[in-house]
Design a protein around this motif. Structure first.
Motif, PDB file in Angstrom:
ATOM      1  N   LEU A 134       0.802  -1.230   0.000  1.00  0.00           N
ATOM      2  CA  LEU A 134       0.000   0.000   0.000  1.00  0.00           C
ATOM      3  C   LEU A 134       0.836   1.282   0.000  1.00  0.00           C
ATOM      4  O   LEU A 134       0.548   2.200  -0.785  1.00  0.00           O
ATOM      5  CB  LEU A 134      -0.973  -0.020   1.194  1.00  0.00           C
ATOM      6  CG  LEU A 134      -1.997   1.108   1.247  1.00  0.00           C
ATOM      7  CD1 LEU A 134      -2.708   1.259  -0.076  1.00  0.00           C
ATOM      8  CD2 LEU A 134      -2.982   0.888   2.381  1.00  0.00           C
ATOM      9  N   PRO A 135       1.861   1.380   0.836  1.00  0.00           N
ATOM     10  CA  PRO A 135       2.649   2.619   0.829  1.00  0.00           C
ATOM     11  C   PRO A 135       3.294   2.919  -0.514  1.00  0.00           C
ATOM     12  O   PRO A 135       3.637   4.072  -0.789  1.00  0.00           O
ATOM     13  CB  PRO A 135       3.719   2.372   1.902  1.00  0.00           C
ATOM     14  CG  PRO A 135       3.175   1.285   2.758  1.00  0.00           C
ATOM     15  CD  PRO A 135       2.348   0.428   1.860  1.00  0.00           C
ATOM     16  N   HIS A 136       3.495   1.887  -1.335  1.00  0.00           N
ATOM     17  CA  HIS A 136       4.130   2.109  -2.638  1.00  0.00           C
ATOM     18  C   HIS A 136       3.123   2.361  -3.756  1.00  0.00           C
ATOM     19  O   HIS A 136       3.512   2.547  -4.906  1.00  0.00           O
ATOM     20  CB  HIS A 136       4.995   0.903  -3.012  1.00  0.00           C
ATOM     21  CG  HIS A 136       6.078   0.610  -2.025  1.00  0.00           C
ATOM     22  ND1 HIS A 136       5.937  -0.298  -0.993  1.00  0.00           N
ATOM     23  CD2 HIS A 136       7.322   1.118  -1.875  1.00  0.00           C
ATOM     24  CE1 HIS A 136       7.038  -0.349  -0.280  1.00  0.00           C
ATOM     25  NE2 HIS A 136       7.915   0.496  -0.792  1.00  0.00           N
ATOM     26  N   LEU A 137       1.850   2.306  -3.408  1.00  0.00           N
ATOM     27  CA  LEU A 137       0.827   2.465  -4.455  1.00  0.00           C
ATOM     28  C   LEU A 137       0.329   3.907  -4.483  1.00  0.00           C
ATOM     29  O   LEU A 137      -0.758   4.224  -3.998  1.00  0.00           O
ATOM     30  CB  LEU A 137      -0.343   1.502  -4.195  1.00  0.00           C
ATOM     31  CG  LEU A 137      -0.027   0.027  -4.436  1.00  0.00           C
ATOM     32  CD1 LEU A 137      -1.128  -0.859  -3.904  1.00  0.00           C
ATOM     33  CD2 LEU A 137       0.221  -0.236  -5.909  1.00  0.00           C
ATOM     34  N   PHE A 138       1.139   4.757  -5.050  1.00  0.00           N
ATOM     35  CA  PHE A 138       0.741   6.157  -5.144  1.00  0.00           C
ATOM     36  C   PHE A 138       0.685   6.554  -6.611  1.00  0.00           C
ATOM     37  O   PHE A 138       0.906   5.734  -7.496  1.00  0.00           O
ATOM     38  CB  PHE A 138       1.722   7.048  -4.372  1.00  0.00           C
ATOM     39  CG  PHE A 138       3.143   6.727  -4.663  1.00  0.00           C
ATOM     40  CD1 PHE A 138       3.738   7.161  -5.842  1.00  0.00           C
ATOM     41  CD2 PHE A 138       3.890   5.966  -3.767  1.00  0.00           C
ATOM     42  CE1 PHE A 138       5.052   6.856  -6.118  1.00  0.00           C
ATOM     43  CE2 PHE A 138       5.219   5.651  -4.054  1.00  0.00           C
ATOM     44  CZ  PHE A 138       5.800   6.102  -5.213  1.00  0.00           C
ATOM     45  N   GLY A 139       0.418   7.778  -6.839  1.00  0.00           N
ATOM     46  CA  GLY A 139       0.431   8.261  -8.216  1.00  0.00           C
ATOM     47  C   GLY A 139      -0.588   7.558  -9.084  1.00  0.00           C
ATOM     48  O   GLY A 139      -1.759   7.429  -8.709  1.00  0.00           O
ATOM     49  N   ASP A 140      -0.114   7.043 -10.208  1.00  0.00           N
ATOM     50  CA  ASP A 140      -1.027   6.502 -11.200  1.00  0.00           C
ATOM     51  C   ASP A 140      -1.441   5.056 -10.915  1.00  0.00           C
ATOM     52  O   ASP A 140      -2.128   4.433 -11.728  1.00  0.00           O
ATOM     53  CB  ASP A 140      -0.373   6.581 -12.585  1.00  0.00           C
ATOM     54  CG  ASP A 140      -1.417   6.510 -13.689  1.00  0.00           C
ATOM     55  OD1 ASP A 140      -2.544   6.987 -13.447  1.00  0.00           O
ATOM     56  OD2 ASP A 140      -1.109   5.960 -14.756  1.00  0.00           O
ATOM     57  N   ALA A 141      -1.012   4.524  -9.794  1.00  0.00           N
ATOM     58  CA  ALA A 141      -1.288   3.106  -9.541  1.00  0.00           C
ATOM     59  C   ALA A 141      -2.789   2.820  -9.581  1.00  0.00           C
ATOM     60  O   ALA A 141      -3.235   1.874 -10.249  1.00  0.00           O
ATOM     61  CB  ALA A 141      -0.715   2.699  -8.179  1.00  0.00           C
ATOM     62  N   ALA A 142      -3.573   3.642  -8.882  1.00  0.00           N
ATOM     63  CA  ALA A 142      -5.015   3.415  -8.875  1.00  0.00           C
ATOM     64  C   ALA A 142      -5.581   3.493 -10.289  1.00  0.00           C
ATOM     65  O   ALA A 142      -6.466   2.708 -10.654  1.00  0.00           O
ATOM     66  CB  ALA A 142      -5.695   4.441  -7.963  1.00  0.00           C
TER      67      ALA A 142
END
Lengths: 256, 256
Positions: A134-142
């Motif tokens: 989760l902490p690495h899922l930022f930016g365009d990940a979603a």
DNA sequence: GTAGCGAATTTGTGATCACAAAATGACACG
DNA sequence: CGTGTCATTTTGTGATCACAAATTCGCTAC
């Protein structure tokens, strides 16, 4: 088994210009290429075979119970038996394939006991890895996940089981890979390789229309950075999909 | 690198009478035996190499960071490079070995992140498998475990790290194997193969005297058929042993 | 003495061969 | 028509070879 499908893989080595060769072209092997340009200097053939067989397993192109022969696979892919041998050994070590006492290797049959164990292991490990990711899922990940999920919805409606399985794998591992895990991720990889072929046979019987996924809940949890919600979504997604499969296996006995 | 240790394995193929041969003795290979009686007809050589390397890893005879060469291992064990290649591929697939981009294979270095993941995975999986095994641990099982634990106590006092590691593994897997698990057990196997070599280097530095185990609590829980107590004992044993190792790794940085 | 470079060795990889065991098929006998 | 047996083929396995990349070592030049 009727006619042997000649194109079980969409991966035939092109036979005229191979992607990566090291041989100096004065051999008579099945993979002949006069002057192939190689991308990565070392060990590319095995890697190619490995990903070919792996994706074949994950998308259900191998039927449980049907023996997989070294020479057969080698001929289909267009390489010598040697790299195939090593790849099959690797996959057997990950319990994605089973070596019978005769040495024959095949996709293992699914049994209720095996199924329960895979389900249990997935429920233990995957929420954990999702939390780590989760902490690495930022930016365009979603956004990427949303795009994959849209494609999944399309496959569910069209009933394209193979694409659905490939995309569902892509969705989950887009999350898990973000964790940069070197331990948990391979374990989960092994689990997926174990249940995917069986999953495919079930979808082949009943279709994919019944499936609903919890991917949208997972995406929302990621956007909100909500750990517990993400864990819950992953857990629910596993339970929904596998619970559905479980009813199938219990009603029909060990595969078939 | 000074002198190459000729007897890294206590496993040299006897060179005069091999345990299992299939060749008709008219070859000139390194494993020559005129009329060896074979126990199991097929695929015994690879199995032999596999168990040799596996126990070597579990007892810490391989040093993290030191490259493992195919031809070297083959010469040590006394077989052709071929079965060694396949075994190394298998172990690499289980993350017990690491293939570097050059193709060289070595025991992976332990890092704090890796260590945390292994610990987390062990805590998730091993109590679960112990619980699954409990119903199968009747009769003499507790007695066998007590015998192993007595030997462990002896090794702790004498400081025999290699025997300690072998017996500690035997103790845990005497429990886990009883579960007849085909899924969780291989996962845990992989985890042990990953931390064992690192464990050995730590013991080599600080000795084994500090260790205390929770094995007696586990045995008592088995005798009483107390699931929760068994889970707690396994969890505590993992935390004690790994916590101790964790302090070491954090103080000294990534292995060395 | 040290840094740089080239030859020699080591090592992984793919291919091929030989052999035995298992699987398959054909065929004869009941 | 079914069944057992034998020949043929398939298949896994270990060994060996050839080649290229990488490593190692030694030598030379400064």
């Amino acid at each position: 088994m009727a006619v042997k499908p000649d194109h079980e893989f969409g991966f035939h080595r092109t036979r005229k210009k191979t992607l990566a060769v090291r041989r100096s072209a004065l051999q008579s092997g099945p993979a002949k290429a006069p002057a192939g340009q190689r991308v990565s200097s070392r060990g590319t053939t095995r890697e190619m075979v490995d990903t070919a067989v792996r994706t074949g397993l994950l998308t259900g192109r191998f039927v449980p119970g049907k023996p997989v022969t070294i020479r057969g696979l080698a001929a289909e892919i267009g390489v010598s038996p040697m790299p195939v041998r090593e790849v099959l050994q690797r996959l057997a070590a990950e319990n994605a394939l089973e070596v019978k006492p005769n040495g024959r290797v095949q996709v293992p049959d699914m049994t209720p006991a095996r199924f329960d164990e895979v389900l249990k292991a997935r429920l233990l490990l995957e929420p954990e890895l999702a939390e780590l990711a989760l902490p690495h899922l930022f930016g365009d990940a979603a956004g990427e996940l949303k795009a994959i999920d849209d494609d999944i919805d399309a496959c569910l409606h069209s009933g394209d089981a193979e694409s659905y399985m490939r995309l569902n794998h892509a969705f989950h591992f887009r999350i898990y890979r973000a964790s940069r895990s070197k331990v948990l991720l391979p374990l989960i990889d092994s689990l997926w390789l174990q249940f995917a072929p069986f999953m495919r046979t079930v979808y082949g019987r009943v279709g994919t229309a019944i499936l609903e996924d919890r991917h949208k809940e997972a995406i929302r949890a990621i956007e909100l950075n909500d750990t517990q919600a993400l864990r819950a979504a992953i857990k629910a997604d596993i339970l929904d999909g596998m619970g559905f499969l479980g009813r199938e296996i219990l009603s029909d006995g060990p595969t078939g």
